[in-house]
Design an enzyme around this catalytic site. Structure first.
Site, PDB file in Angstrom:
ATOM      1  CB  THR A  52       5.698  -0.911  -1.050  1.00 35.13           C
ATOM      2  OG1 THR A  52       5.605  -2.024  -1.947  1.00 35.13           O
ATOM      3  CG2 THR A  52       6.878  -0.052  -1.478  1.00 35.13           C
TER       4      THR A  52
ATOM      5  CG  PHE B 229       6.214   4.503  -0.420  1.00 33.80           C
ATOM      6  CD1 PHE B 229       5.332   3.465  -0.139  1.00 33.80           C
ATOM      7  CD2 PHE B 229       6.432   4.831  -1.745  1.00 33.80           C
ATOM      8  CE1 PHE B 229       4.685   2.775  -1.158  1.00 33.80           C
ATOM      9  CE2 PHE B 229       5.788   4.155  -2.776  1.00 33.80           C
ATOM     10  CZ  PHE B 229       4.914   3.129  -2.477  1.00 33.80           C
TER      11      PHE B 229
END
Lengths: 284, 284
Positions: A174, A176
């Site tokens: 992921t 960020f």
């Protein structure tokens, strides 16, 4: 420095925040404040309650985090950095596998593990939570509840890891972003600290004529500027009308990027520069 | 003809199916079969249990339906039509507003009403269901439960409409596609019945060099072929690696589209034509 993150403790956002703070050597005098959801994290930055905020924007399996994209468009904030975090979802519970009737997690994590859920828990009730760690916190209450969250969350909330690594694809990361208050300003160009200087923009291409998106990305292509990402998001005006979120390699301080943005601005009805920033990647 | 749709009765998919069947004048001898989720609807078409399937692909507020995009890539199916349906979400329950502790719906509908939920039900527990009508069916059990679903669902499951039109933006439409078994074949070009002939493709652009996406959409631009949609979806190989879903105006029977696809095929590592088809739009 106050850092607002999606909480509670044990979340991937916390991991991202700690990673970024350590890479930037800003540990001293820094404290994390946990928020219930992505919306609240943005609001804390906009209001000045947090100096910076750290929110997920994109996952390698499930794609964009829609709410983050929408808030980037609506809010007066600047992206000042990014950090990519490896994701290892586990099925966590106080009970045993045979007890599980309810599975809880953030919608993105549920999406990343949808094949696993379908294969093994077809009849379980699915509940969404604001974050994976919040699901872990709730799962502490009943043996029939399981959370999909990190192994750190298992430790934090006293749960057993019933099944590790349950995401549908082996590689799961992921991305960020780190945001601060206020619109991006022209003098806030990224100063390359490594090879990963990146600039993010949103372009509103209102005309429905052939070639308009083509002309926009042509301004990058003819200057050999690499597009690392292009994502369409509904403009909410009508079906088939989109905003384009584009990430390019390089800094707004580079002459060719300055040029490209100048000419793009003449061709679109709205161009928003979200930021020009460095990135990091955490190891597994 | 057996038509597989996302059920249970009262779903927007059912509305889409009935609308498409009536536009195509295929009511006679046609029956609907309801499936639990999008995955099962695809499977019923692939296995031949349904002659055609009708599934949502895109909403004007929340954007793409990720699972549908993924299944279009993985499955041997052909898109044979599309229908756009106006969406009017309502808050439905057996109880009163003050009783509501749990809100249920499909993740897309929850996303389309996220501001409403945040403003009025910040502390409610959110549960996801396979469809909006499934949420309505469940809400029939307890007064503390509410569903976000259509007014048709309220009628179907004996619920009160506590708040009508709760989506975050006035205009809300969902595009559904009609799918049949088997890969698209070259002789299956759309025969224009109105102005809306459309062709859908997936392109895998493996090279990370500047301009590759630019070159692909350039093949359309230089032939004045209008792109109605371009959407990136993670390839699942690694973060930052995408498949591109592209919709263009026109039929694969058109010489310029044939040409464009021929040259694109030479430039990409994979080109999948999903179909070439007519579209309809339902009125409010």
């Amino acid at each position: 420095m106050i850092v607002g993150v999606l909480g509670p403790a044990g979340s991937y956002s916390e991991k991202a925040a700690k990673g970024w703070i350590s890479k930037e050597s800003k540990s001293e005098g820094t404290s994390l404040v946990y928020y219930d959801d992505i919306n609240d994290t943005f609001t804390s930055v906009i209001n000045g309650d947090s100096d910076i905020g750290i929110v997920p924007i994109e996952n390698s399996i499930e794609g964009s985090v829609g709410i983050t994209l929408d808030l980037l468009l609506e809010s007066e904030i600047t992206i000042i950095g990014e950090i990519v975090v490896p994701i290892g979802h586990c099925l966590l519970s106080k009970g045993e596998i045979k007890d599980i009737k309810i599975i809880m997690s953030h919608p993105q994590a549920l999406g990343q593990c949808s094949k696993f859920i379908r294969e093994h828990f077809k009849n379980a009730e699915i509940r969404t939570t604001g974050s994976t760690s919040h699901a872990a916190k709730l799962a502490n209450e009943f043996c029939e509840m399981a959370a999909i969250a990190s192994k750190e969350s298992a430790r934090e909330y006293g749960l057993k890891i019933l099944v590790p690594n349950i995401q549908d694809w082996e590689k799961n990361h992921t991305r960020f972003i780190i945001i601060k208050q206020g619109k991006w300003k022209e003098d806030e160009a990224c100063v390359p600290e490594n090879d990963t200087c990146k600039t993010s923009i949103i372009a509103d291409i209102d005309e429905d004529k052939p070639g308009s998106l083509y002309e926009i990305i042509g301004e990058f292509a003819k200057r050999d500027i690499n597009l690392t990402r292009i994502e369409s998001r509904p403009s909410k005006r009508s079906l088939g009308d989109y905003m384009f979120y584009i990430d390019i390699e390089g800094s707004t301080g580079d002459a060719d990027i300055k040029d490209a943005l100048y000419y793009i601005n003449l061709k679109v009805s709205m161009l928003k520069v979200l930021g020009s920033y460095n990135g990091y990647k955490l190891d597994n």
